[in-house]
Design an enzyme around this catalytic site. Structure first.
Site, mmCIF file in Angstrom:
data_model
loop_
_atom_site.group_PDB
_atom_site.id
_atom_site.type_symbol
_atom_site.label_atom_id
_atom_site.label_comp_id
_atom_site.label_asym_id
_atom_site.label_seq_id
_atom_site.Cartn_x
_atom_site.Cartn_y
_atom_site.Cartn_z
ATOM 1 N N GLU A 159 -12.383 1.929 31.041
ATOM 2 C CA GLU A 159 -11.000 2.233 31.213
ATOM 3 C C GLU A 159 -9.982 1.017 31.918
ATOM 4 O OE1 GLU A 159 -8.057 3.190 29.484
ATOM 5 O OE2 GLU A 159 -8.974 4.860 29.389
ATOM 6 N N ASP A 166 -7.820 -1.810 29.998
ATOM 7 C CA ASP A 166 -6.080 -1.794 30.132
ATOM 8 C C ASP A 166 -5.611 -3.124 30.283
ATOM 9 O OD1 ASP A 166 -6.108 1.054 29.280
ATOM 10 O OD2 ASP A 166 -6.119 1.778 31.327
ATOM 11 N N SER A 177 -6.762 5.104 24.374
ATOM 12 C CA SER A 177 -6.729 4.123 25.538
ATOM 13 C C SER A 177 -6.543 2.779 25.296
ATOM 14 C CB SER A 177 -7.948 4.384 26.160
ATOM 15 O OG SER A 177 -7.986 5.674 27.039
ATOM 16 N N ASP A 198 5.678 2.665 9.049
ATOM 17 C CA ASP A 198 5.158 4.108 8.653
ATOM 18 C C ASP A 198 3.916 4.191 8.230
ATOM 19 O OD1 ASP A 198 5.621 6.691 8.550
ATOM 20 O OD2 ASP A 198 6.766 6.505 6.587
ATOM 21 N N ILE A 199 3.107 5.205 8.875
ATOM 22 C CA ILE A 199 1.669 5.234 8.637
ATOM 23 C C ILE A 199 1.640 6.668 7.851
ATOM 24 C CG2 ILE A 199 -0.834 5.401 9.356
ATOM 25 C CD1 ILE A 199 0.731 2.785 10.012
ATOM 26 N N ASP A 240 5.176 12.110 12.075
ATOM 27 C CA ASP A 240 3.963 13.203 11.807
ATOM 28 C C ASP A 240 3.498 13.135 13.375
ATOM 29 O OD1 ASP A 240 1.609 11.173 11.970
ATOM 30 O OD2 ASP A 240 2.928 10.543 10.190
#
Length: 595
Positions: free
Chosen positions: A297, A301, A512, A554-555, A575
């Site tokens: 992680e 990052d 993540s 927009d997806i 959404d």
């Protein structure tokens, strides 16, 4: 620790005695029982030392919230008028009578001012008390509880009380009824053993959402170059003198490896080789550099957050538990919740990064509402300082990651089959990021999204969310809270990110990945504004739901299945899978420079 060195017997003054005479204990918080998966194994020993936090009432928070929303709305005259450290502290501070009566109560139990610590604004009080004293203070019994799956054990209770006179002054005492597994906090990291592809990758050309050509390799593996191509950010180089900065949070033994970062830079951004981030330890947090301890992680990052935004200065906070922590047979691991430690530290700094990326989340219901609400208010305070907070939406679709038998079962003892939201992504004062995959982009199936059971839907998203719910109709009625804060707000690529871990390249997937990717775009937008002499963006959502829709991609395809359902669907407009969409840096830059 010897009790005689800490607990000093104090006699009650007449004023103190009168303040508490006749004030009977009244339950402050309680739960039916320990959540599913926890087993009570015995009574806490009388001398077991507990570290407890008291959240004192914040009578001026509504003023802070009002300022936050005004300063975050491009249509408001106060847009960009962020508050200083001192101004925020003044709006978080408890009333003087709260401080007086709480100190009197603590002294009635032998706790002088030398026995407690206070947060920078004075709104949190931390005390370390033996279980015997805590049981007397809170009219309860503490027991040892073991988590069946992990074997972790914590000392907790299912109910605690305060003198009724204190109820208006103390919002909560935790960890008491909190059974969140926080060591480590569950990262929203998601590992893919195979590619999640929905289109032919043999094509010689791909067209990105901005109409530009995208390298076909981006449908197999995401790199810094892919993100810049996809999100129209090629050719933009941030400044390192504008005062802009990016912060990355890490909790409980997630270590960012310096050597891996350099290897990543050599592969992805050679200009950054030799540069590094600033490491800050909070409450004993570490950043060990043994390659075998490199955190997936943390490496993900910092490699993408700082790699995308170089040469913008970067800060990596490693937050441990509340010190001092002494492991024992009853609590071998630190059970203190770290979000409030990090927020308190940050709010006490004069200068803080303008963008912060956090890729950790918990099931909302495992965090007592009082605590989630209080931490959420701390996020609002950070936003009022001019910082954009971005959180991952989770990787369990409409449920949570975990055994199928429990991933969609609430902790209230019922056998209901319901969608389970995630926190902090459900907080209305943060920007929550979902994940997409492929070019053209579709929703990644693991993306967490839905509606909070704790927080009401904020006004800034009323129009967009209402439109989605109208289209959804009665589907899943009763499985989610239609009036709750809806999330995610936005999204970005989240599958097959090239990350170096212990010197080796790995493919990593999850929200993540999407969170530092979107945070990097925000960091560059802040850079552009600061170079133009403007303020940082601060809390993003009023702008995003206001006039930014045309600057987002927009997806409209994909869903987030879970809980034995197909999940919510992506569609035109907002959404609960991809939010408002993915970023177009060029369009967003023009937008934020015009406001």
């Amino acid at each position: 620790m010897k009790l005689s060195s800490v607990w000093v017997a104090l006699s009650l003054s007449p004023l103190l005695a009168s303040a508490f005479r006749g004030s009977q204990p009244a339950i402050k918080e309680s739960i039916r029982s320990a959540p599913q998966g926890w087993t009570r194994t015995g009574r806490a020993p009388a001398d077991h030392v507990l570290s407890l936090k008291l959240a004192l009432a914040q009578p001026k928070f509504s003023d802070l919230e009002k300022h936050l929303l005004a300063s975050s709305d491009p249509a408001h005259p106060k847009y960009g008028a962020h508050l200083s450290k001192e101004e925020v502290h003044a709006l978080l501070a408890p009333a003087s009578d709260t401080l007086d009566i709480v100190h009197e109560w603590l002294e009635s139990h032998g706790l002088g001012k030398e026995s407690v610590t206070k947060s920078a604004a004075g709104d949190w009080v931390t005390l370390r008390v033996p279980a015997k004293v805590a049981e007397e203070m809170f009219n309860t019994q503490f027991h040892i509880y073991r988590h069946d799956e992990s074997g972790d054990s914590f000392v907790r209770t299912t109910s605690y009380s305060l003198p009724s006179v204190l109820h208006p002054h103390i919002d909560l005492v935790q960890p008491t009824t909190m059974y969140t597994r926080i060591k480590p906090l569950r990262s929203t990291l998601h590992y893919s053993t195979e590619l999640e592809l929905t289109m032919d990758t043999a094509s010689d050309t791909l067209t990105g959402p901005s109409g530009n050509a995208v390298d076909p390799s981006c449908n197999n593996q995401i790199t810094l170059s892919c993100l810049k191509q996809l999100y129209n950010a090629e050719g933009y180089t941030p400044s390192n003198t504008s005062g802009n900065a990016l912060g990355i949070t890490a909790y409980l033994e997630q270590y960012a490896n310096y050597a891996d970062l350099q290897t990543f830079y050599q592969s992805q951004n050679p200009a950054a080789v030799g540069s590094n981030f600033t490491y800050v330890s909070i409450n004993g947090g570490q950043n060990l550099q043994d390659p075998s301890q490199a955190g997936v992680e943390a490496n993900l990052d910092v490699q993408y957050g700082f790699g995308m935004t170089y040469p913008t200065p970067g800060t990596f906070w490693s937050t441990g538990g509340e010190p001092p922590f002494t492991p024992d047979e009853f609590e071998p691991t630190n059970s203190n919740e770290p979000y409030s430690d990090w927020t308190d530290y940050l709010l006490n700094q004069t200068n803080i990064p303008q963008t912060v990326s956090t890729s950790y989340a918990d099931s909302e219901e495992t965090v007592p509402f009082s605590y989630a609400d209080r931490v959420c208010k701390s996020f609002a305070a950070i936003g009022a300082r001019g910082t954009s907070l971005l959180f991952g939406s989770g990787d369990g679709g409409v449920g949570i990651t975990g055994p199928a038998s429990t991933a969609c079962t609430p902790n209230n003892g019922s056998d209901a089959h319901v969608f389970l939201p995630m926190f902090p992504g459900s907080c209305p004062y943060v920007t929550t990021v979902g994940a997409t995959v492929n070019v053209p982009e579709v929703a990644a199936s693991f993306t967490g999204g839905g509606f909070s059971n704790y927080f009401a839907r904020p006004s800034y998203q009323d129009s967009d969310v209402s439109a989605y719910l109208q289209g959804l109709g009665d589907t899943y009625a009763g499985m989610y809270n239609a009036s709750g804060r809806a999330y995610p707000d936005v999204s970005a690529q989240g599958v097959n990110f090239l990350v170096y871990i212990a010197g080796k390249p790995e493919n990593v997937s999850g929200t993540s990945c999407a969170t530092p990717a979107f945070a990097s775009i925000v960091t560059m937008l802040n850079d552009a504004r600061l170079q133009a002499g403007k303020s940082s963006l601060g809390f993003l959502n009023p702008m995003l739901y206001g006039n930014a829709s045309a600057a987002l991609n927009d997806i409209t395809a994909g869903s987030n299945p879970g809980c034995a359902t197909a999940g919510f669907n992506a569609t035109t407009g907002w959404d609960p899978v991809t939010g408002l969409g993915t970023p177009d840096f060029g369009k967003l830059k023009d937008l934020v420079l015009s406001s």
